[in-house]
Design an enzyme around this catalytic site. Structure first.
Site, PDB file in Angstrom:
ATOM      1  N   VAL A  32      26.133  50.872   9.346  1.00 12.14           N
ATOM      2  CA  VAL A  32      26.402  50.553   7.945  1.00 12.14           C
ATOM      3  C   VAL A  32      25.137  50.866   7.161  1.00 12.14           C
ATOM      4  O   VAL A  32      24.080  50.311   7.450  1.00 12.14           O
ATOM      5  CB  VAL A  32      26.780  49.064   7.773  1.00 12.14           C
ATOM      6  CG1 VAL A  32      27.154  48.768   6.328  1.00 12.14           C
ATOM      7  CG2 VAL A  32      27.926  48.684   8.713  1.00 12.14           C
ATOM      8  N   SER A  33      25.243  51.796   6.204  1.00  9.19           N
ATOM      9  CA  SER A  33      24.034  52.237   5.508  1.00  9.19           C
ATOM     10  C   SER A  33      24.273  52.335   4.009  1.00  9.19           C
ATOM     11  O   SER A  33      25.347  52.767   3.581  1.00  9.19           O
ATOM     12  CB  SER A  33      23.615  53.606   6.049  1.00  9.19           C
ATOM     13  OG  SER A  33      22.600  54.147   5.240  1.00  9.19           O
ATOM     14  N   GLY A  48       4.946  64.841  13.132  1.00  6.84           N
ATOM     15  CA  GLY A  48       5.412  65.051  14.485  1.00  6.84           C
ATOM     16  C   GLY A  48       5.578  63.795  15.288  1.00  6.84           C
ATOM     17  O   GLY A  48       5.544  62.683  14.771  1.00  6.84           O
ATOM     18  N   PHE A 113      -3.673  65.582  16.251  1.00  2.61           N
ATOM     19  CA  PHE A 113      -3.407  64.694  15.127  1.00  2.61           C
ATOM     20  C   PHE A 113      -4.522  63.660  15.064  1.00  2.61           C
ATOM     21  O   PHE A 113      -5.251  63.471  16.042  1.00  2.61           O
ATOM     22  CB  PHE A 113      -2.051  63.999  15.332  1.00  2.61           C
ATOM     23  CG  PHE A 113      -1.059  64.262  14.233  1.00  2.61           C
ATOM     24  CD1 PHE A 113      -0.769  65.553  13.832  1.00  2.61           C
ATOM     25  CD2 PHE A 113      -0.403  63.206  13.602  1.00  2.61           C
ATOM     26  CE1 PHE A 113       0.150  65.787  12.822  1.00  2.61           C
ATOM     27  CE2 PHE A 113       0.521  63.440  12.592  1.00  2.61           C
ATOM     28  CZ  PHE A 113       0.800  64.732  12.200  1.00  2.61           C
ATOM     29  N   GLN A 233      -0.212  50.727   5.692  1.00  6.07           N
ATOM     30  CA  GLN A 233      -0.926  51.982   5.866  1.00  6.07           C
ATOM     31  C   GLN A 233      -0.901  52.790   4.578  1.00  6.07           C
ATOM     32  O   GLN A 233       0.155  52.994   3.996  1.00  6.07           O
ATOM     33  CB  GLN A 233      -0.290  52.812   6.977  1.00  6.07           C
ATOM     34  CG  GLN A 233      -0.979  54.161   7.141  1.00  6.07           C
ATOM     35  CD  GLN A 233      -0.744  54.729   8.513  1.00  6.07           C
ATOM     36  OE1 GLN A 233       0.342  55.219   8.794  1.00  6.07           O
ATOM     37  NE2 GLN A 233      -1.728  54.635   9.374  1.00  6.07           N
ATOM     38  N   HIS A 235      -1.646  56.454   3.258  1.00  8.56           N
ATOM     39  CA  HIS A 235      -1.821  57.800   3.782  1.00  8.56           C
ATOM     40  C   HIS A 235      -2.847  58.520   2.919  1.00  8.56           C
ATOM     41  O   HIS A 235      -2.729  58.507   1.699  1.00  8.56           O
ATOM     42  CB  HIS A 235      -0.499  58.561   3.781  1.00  8.56           C
ATOM     43  CG  HIS A 235      -0.517  59.771   4.661  1.00  8.56           C
ATOM     44  ND1 HIS A 235      -1.252  60.884   4.342  1.00  8.56           N
ATOM     45  CD2 HIS A 235       0.076  60.028   5.849  1.00  8.56           C
ATOM     46  CE1 HIS A 235      -1.097  61.784   5.308  1.00  8.56           C
ATOM     47  NE2 HIS A 235      -0.301  61.286   6.239  1.00  8.56           N
ATOM     48  N   LEU A 245       4.210  63.251   0.169  1.00  7.72           N
ATOM     49  CA  LEU A 245       3.321  63.312   1.322  1.00  7.72           C
ATOM     50  C   LEU A 245       2.914  64.739   1.692  1.00  7.72           C
ATOM     51  O   LEU A 245       3.747  65.637   1.751  1.00  7.72           O
ATOM     52  CB  LEU A 245       4.050  62.680   2.517  1.00  7.72           C
ATOM     53  CG  LEU A 245       3.351  62.731   3.866  1.00  7.72           C
ATOM     54  CD1 LEU A 245       2.158  61.802   3.868  1.00  7.72           C
ATOM     55  CD2 LEU A 245       4.323  62.348   4.967  1.00  7.72           C
ATOM     56  N   GLU A 248      -0.409  65.028   7.767  1.00  7.42           N
ATOM     57  CA  GLU A 248      -1.664  65.028   8.491  1.00  7.42           C
ATOM     58  C   GLU A 248      -1.795  66.307   9.317  1.00  7.42           C
ATOM     59  O   GLU A 248      -2.891  66.687   9.728  1.00  7.42           O
ATOM     60  CB  GLU A 248      -1.670  63.810   9.420  1.00  7.42           C
ATOM     61  CG  GLU A 248      -2.960  63.567  10.131  1.00  7.42           C
ATOM     62  CD  GLU A 248      -3.007  62.146  10.652  1.00  7.42           C
ATOM     63  OE1 GLU A 248      -2.842  61.226   9.842  1.00  7.42           O
ATOM     64  OE2 GLU A 248      -3.188  61.969  11.860  1.00  7.42           O
ATOM     65  N   ARG A 281      -6.282  57.219   9.704  1.00  6.15           N
ATOM     66  CA  ARG A 281      -5.862  57.265   8.303  1.00  6.15           C
ATOM     67  C   ARG A 281      -6.593  56.257   7.423  1.00  6.15           C
ATOM     68  O   ARG A 281      -6.898  56.543   6.268  1.00  6.15           O
ATOM     69  CB  ARG A 281      -4.361  57.019   8.218  1.00  6.15           C
ATOM     70  CG  ARG A 281      -3.604  58.182   8.777  1.00  6.15           C
ATOM     71  CD  ARG A 281      -2.126  57.939   8.830  1.00  6.15           C
ATOM     72  NE  ARG A 281      -1.460  59.174   9.242  1.00  6.15           N
ATOM     73  CZ  ARG A 281      -0.160  59.305   9.365  1.00  6.15           C
ATOM     74  NH1 ARG A 281       0.632  58.289   9.120  1.00  6.15           N
ATOM     75  NH2 ARG A 281       0.361  60.451   9.737  1.00  6.15           N
ATOM     76  N   HIS A 346       2.158  54.161   2.458  1.00  7.68           N
ATOM     77  CA  HIS A 346       2.910  55.060   3.323  1.00  7.68           C
ATOM     78  C   HIS A 346       3.770  54.339   4.351  1.00  7.68           C
ATOM     79  O   HIS A 346       4.898  54.744   4.610  1.00  7.68           O
ATOM     80  CB  HIS A 346       1.931  55.987   4.041  1.00  7.68           C
ATOM     81  CG  HIS A 346       2.577  57.003   4.927  1.00  7.68           C
ATOM     82  ND1 HIS A 346       3.542  57.876   4.463  1.00  7.68           N
ATOM     83  CD2 HIS A 346       2.401  57.305   6.242  1.00  7.68           C
ATOM     84  CE1 HIS A 346       3.933  58.658   5.470  1.00  7.68           C
ATOM     85  NE2 HIS A 346       3.275  58.328   6.549  1.00  7.68           N
ATOM     86  N   GLU A 370      10.624  50.962  11.326  1.00  3.34           N
ATOM     87  CA  GLU A 370       9.556  50.493  10.442  1.00  3.34           C
ATOM     88  C   GLU A 370       9.784  49.072   9.956  1.00  3.34           C
ATOM     89  O   GLU A 370       8.838  48.342   9.652  1.00  3.34           O
ATOM     90  CB  GLU A 370       9.415  51.439   9.237  1.00  3.34           C
ATOM     91  CG  GLU A 370       8.174  51.144   8.409  1.00  3.34           C
ATOM     92  CD  GLU A 370       7.917  52.163   7.309  1.00  3.34           C
ATOM     93  OE1 GLU A 370       8.480  53.264   7.374  1.00  3.34           O
ATOM     94  OE2 GLU A 370       7.139  51.842   6.399  1.00  3.34           O
ATOM     95  N   ARG A 381      -1.598  52.433  12.139  1.00  5.01           N
ATOM     96  CA  ARG A 381      -0.729  53.288  12.946  1.00  5.01           C
ATOM     97  C   ARG A 381      -1.306  54.690  13.022  1.00  5.01           C
ATOM     98  O   ARG A 381      -1.748  55.240  12.020  1.00  5.01           O
ATOM     99  CB  ARG A 381       0.661  53.369  12.312  1.00  5.01           C
ATOM    100  CG  ARG A 381       1.577  54.349  12.988  1.00  5.01           C
ATOM    101  CD  ARG A 381       2.954  54.374  12.374  1.00  5.01           C
ATOM    102  NE  ARG A 381       2.990  54.961  11.053  1.00  5.01           N
ATOM    103  CZ  ARG A 381       3.039  56.271  10.804  1.00  5.01           C
ATOM    104  NH1 ARG A 381       3.045  57.142  11.798  1.00  5.01           N
ATOM    105  NH2 ARG A 381       3.085  56.707   9.566  1.00  5.01           N
TER     106      ARG A 381
END
Lengths: 609, 281
Positions: A32-33, A48, A113, A233, A235, A245, A248, A281, A346, A370, A381
């Site tokens: 359900v969204s 990634g 990364f 966080q 970014h 965004l 990174e 970050r 972010h 999240e 993170r």
């Protein structure tokens, strides 16, 4: 009333993965969204997916980087489960046809990364999230899993025993956005909240407009503790005008940051002498803002991110999407000019408290992605760790909800009577504005599941009717903007006591305004005005809990920088801040961080980059 | 380094990349003209389609005019959100990511399907006329019913389905060349702009349409799916309302916000269908 074994709220990465996992165990599952699944914000992820896939890499190294990156605020059992399971999840995704970037030999490509000791970020151009989201949705279509799209879930149906740990979740109430119908959804086995982040608590964010923290707010009000909410966080590379965004991956491929003097400040001013632009970050975000604050920013606002030297071929092969974003949203040709960037909200490292199976303290209520805090990311993170988080814990939540025995979890959940209580001098009374009659639970003592859902539906219908019948008042946008501005001004990358207190006062005023909130649109058809009004209440809960956590944590750890407390205080603060909504009154207490897992044990060390 | 395409005498129709660069040049020039951050007192004029089946005032479709303050870099979505937040909270449209990846704000802007979030207002003539996507039932204001679009997408079996899989810790190898071949097709964000711009789809409700056919292309040309599956996929796209309905008008390619060469993909499937049929002769 709609009825399924497992109900997943949210159609992003975590929700889709959870639904597939539950379906594979034979459960009748539905998603359900409030938006169509392919519209979910997982699609905006660029960089990634970290996983130790190569022979000379190992899950232990991935765990080490994650724990170090978290500034030792992550729980070891979560980090272990995550690092051990990520490789098989990435391969699974590959088997589902995810169009990863490929090496000459046909294997998936990985790249460096920030904060990683090995180039273990698996990717698909600079649009990894888009491909991931679509690949997962395709598998949902393949399996014929039911999707209720554009159904906005607004209230959980939970029994109302005194102790939240005695409560159980039986479903929720949702509004069909298209028709305005308010209906009950009953879950025979479990409800999984996968509603994503809550960037809308800030006015400069990479997050979609839909990310208002509804799941966090609903769980919190039902009695589930929320954890480490102050850990936001920022970014370091977002476009100044929109918050869009810039991955990174640009720095991963060798992109460089410059100040207005043309200096590569990460090295020249000693922010991260070893890793430069590839430091974590939080480190890079602070470095950029320090440059701006000391007068070496451009237009007193941003710095430059330059990737021109990588060459057009490499850029177009691995970062093509970035060229389009810089062009469409900032009018900059990134092949010929450096891109302006500044930090932006972010990611929420905190959220709904869960264990490694995705369970909350309420029976039958799960959270993943999240919106959840299994405490994997701690205080910071690592880039590339959010997407595997979705699979690992999304899949676990789905399996457990479908009845699979995953063994005894190591992470405890729920309010703890013996816990250390927080002793913080709040500048204003936090929590509900008016005495709450019956918020957290369905009603007075009903335990029959269908009746619990039915009662919740009645309560929600009454609330919505009341909102729509108001003839005058304050518009939600005014309230939301007040909160967003206060958070951006005072609970941002840099924080100090006085400012956080100001923010809490502003949020309090906004809450008071909310009791007079008014919905202009009286139509039941696709009423986004009503939807945004209901979401704004979630934004209030989220913002307040972030500010409370930020005031309580009197140290400097990871993303949480405090002016008056410029050191990490391990003796005092290797613990999570926990908030419980207790009859409308938030209570704060602490839970020690688990530095010992099944296979690993961690000794906090200084982070250096 | 230069990104300019070398000049050639025999250039055909500009490819999306060239078109994009050209548009960018124009936009850049326009932006340089707009010196200040917020242009003092200047506004953008919007004419927005309004309709609500439930509200007496709005049952008769109409256009409302909004004047919203201009700022540098303003997109059509920015203008719409400002009009809503400033003047009329009942103004209804879908939007979410604001960065051209969720695909929810495809609208009909000045007579063309565009993503509102990536369309700069300075690129458009005023008043900017904003309407819901054509050929879709309107739910309210700028919101259309997308069910038919989703149905068409689902009907091509839009999921990876190889004949066999390697072991649980083994990857299925794919050459970089094959990935390159399907790359553009994987960029579809399901915004529905192409479908709405297609004359054939407008007249034939059963036509699979460019988005769904592109999805079929994405899997048909993925070398990791087996021959059996390929044949099944070809059957689907060859149906009466499949690839052969496409009259190569290029309108889908023209409006695609992700620059997917949709028409070309449909032609590639037609070629495969012909080749496949030849086998039996």
């Amino acid at each position: 009333m709609y009825e399924h074994d497992v109900l997943v709220v949210g159609g992003g990465g975590a929700g889709l993965r959870a639904a597939i996992a539950a379906h594979e165990e034979g459960a009748d599952v539905a998603i359900v969204s409030k938006i169509h699944p392919v519209r979910s914000h997982t699609g905006a992820a660029e960089g990634g997916i970290n996983a130790a896939l190569q022979e000379d890499d190992s899950w232990e190294d991935h765990a080490y980087d994650t724990m170090k990156g978290s500034d030792y605020l992550a729980d070891a059992p979560a980090v272990e489960t995550f690092a051990q399971t990520s490789p098989e999840e990435v391969i699974q995704l590959e088997h589902w046809g995810m169009p990863f970037s490929r090496n000459e030999d046909g294997t998936v490509m990985q790249r460096p990364f920030g904060g990683l000791s090995y180039p273990r970020t698996t990717y698909a151009g600079a649009e990894t999230g888009h491909h991931l989201l679509h690949t997962l949705y395709e598998q949902v279509v393949k399996r014929g899993i039911d999707v209720y799209q554009e159904w906005f879930v607004t209230r959980l149906a939970v029994t109302d025993e005194e102790d939240p740990e005695d409560r159980s979740a039986h479903g929720f109430v949702a509004i069909d956005v298209k028709s305005g119908e308010v209906a009950g959804f009953k879950a025979r086995n479990g409800v999984i909240l996968a509603t994503g982040g809550a960037g809308q608590a800030y006015d400069h964010t990479t997050n979609a407009v839909s990310l208002t923290g509804d799941g966090i707010s609903m769980a919190y009000r039902a009695g589930v503790p929320i954890e480490d909410m102050e850990m936001i966080q920022f970014h370091p590379t977002t476009l100044p005008s929109t918050g869009v965004l810039i991955t990174e991956g640009v720095r991963g491929e060798g992109g460089r940051l410059f100040n207005s003097e043309g200096e590569r400040f990460m090295f020249e001013y000693g922010y991260a002498t070893n890793d430069g632009e590839l430091a974590s970050r939080d480190v890079v975000s602070r470095a950029e803002l320090t440059e701006v604050n000391e007068g070496r920013g451009i237009n007193d606002e941003y710095v430059y991110l330059d990737m021109r030297h990588l060459g057009e071929e490499r850029i177009m092969d691995r970062l093509e999407n970035i060229v389009h974003l810089a062009e469409d949203f900032e009018g900059v040709n990134a092949l010929e000019e450096p891109m302006p960037v500044k930090p932006g909200q972010h990611y929420m490292m905190g959220g709904i408290e869960t264990n490694e199976h995705g369970q909350t303290c309420i029976d039958g209520l799960y959270a993943a992605g999240e919106t959840a805090c299994v405490s994997l990311h701690g205080a910071n993170r690592l880039g590339g760790n959010a997407l595997p988080d979705l699979f690992v814990f999304g899949a676990n939540a789905g399996r457990h909800a479908a009845g699979v025995d995953l063994g005894d979890p190591m992470i405890p959940v729920g309010p703890d009577d013996d816990a250390e209580r927080a002793d913080v001098d709040w500048p204003v009374e936090p929590g509900a504005v008016e005495p709450v009659v019956e918020e957290p639970a369905a009603d007075g003592g009903v335990t029959d599941p269908a009746a619990v859902v039915e009662t919740a539906v009645e309560a929600e219908k009454a609330r919505i009717d009341e909102l729509l019948s108001r003839e005058d008042g304050v518009e939600h946008m005014e309230i939301r903007k007040k909160v967003q501005q206060a958070m951006t001004e005072w609970v941002n990358v840099f924080r100090e006591e006085e400012g956080i207190k100001k923010a809490l006062k502003e949020i309090r005023e906004a809450r008071e305004m909310y009791s007079d909130v008014y919905v202009t649109d009286k139509s039941r058809t696709f009423n986004t005005d009503l939807q945004h009004t209901l979401e704004t209440e979630s934004v209030l809960d989220v913002a307040e809990s972030i500010a409370m956590g930020a005031l309580a944590r009197t140290e400097f750890r990871g993303a949480h920088w405090r002016k008056e407390h410029q050191e990490r205080k391990d003796d005092e603060w290797i613990k999570h801040t926990m908030l419980s909504w207790n009859d409308g009154e938030p209570e704060m207490w602490y839970r020690p961080v688990l530095l010992e897992g099944e296979d690993t044990e961690w000794e906090p060390k200084e982070r250096s980059y | 380094m230069s990104t300019e395409t070398p000049e050639t005498e025999d250039s055909d129709v500009p490819d999306p990349q060239t078109r994009r660069l050209k548009e960018k040049e124009t936009r850049k020039a326009a932006k340089e003209e707009a010196a200040a951050d917020v242009i003092e007192g200047e506004t953008v004029e919007l004419k927005v389609f309004r309709y609500d089946p439930e509200i007496a005032d709005k049952q008769e479709p109409r256009f409302d005019t909004f004047h919203v303050p201009k700022f540098e870099g303003m997109t059509v979505l920015d203008a719409l959100m400002d009009a809503r937040d400033r003047y009329d909270p009942t103004l209804t449209f879908r939007h979410s990511c604001r960065q051209a990846v969720c695909g929810s704000d495809a609208l009909f802007v000045n007579g063309r399907q565009r993503l509102a979030c990536k369309t700069q207002t300075v690129d458009l003539d005023e008043p900017i006329q904003i309407e819901p996507l054509p050929h879709r039932p309107v739910v309210k204001d700028l919101v259309v019913d997308m069910e038919h679009f989703y149905d068409q997408m689902r009907s091509v079996e839009p999921f990876f389905d190889p004949d066999e899989l390697p072991g649980p810790d083994q990857q299925q190898l794919q050459t970089p060349e094959n990935r390159e071949q399907v790359k553009m097709s994987t960029r579809c964000i399901w915004c529905g702009a192409c479908m709405s711009s297609c004359n054939i789809a407008a007249g034939d409700n059963q036509y699979l349409g460019p988005a769904a056919l592109n999805k079929a292309y994405r899997f048909y040309f993925d070398e990791r799916e087996g021959e059996n599956r390929q044949e099944e996929r070809l059957k689907i796209v060859e149906e009466e309302h499949g690839v052969w309905r496409c009259q190569t008008q290029f309108s889908c390619t023209e409006v695609c916000p992700k620059d997917i060469p949709l028409t070309e993909h449909i032609q590639a499937l037609k070629r495969e269908a012909v080749k496949n049929n030849l086998k039996f002769w």
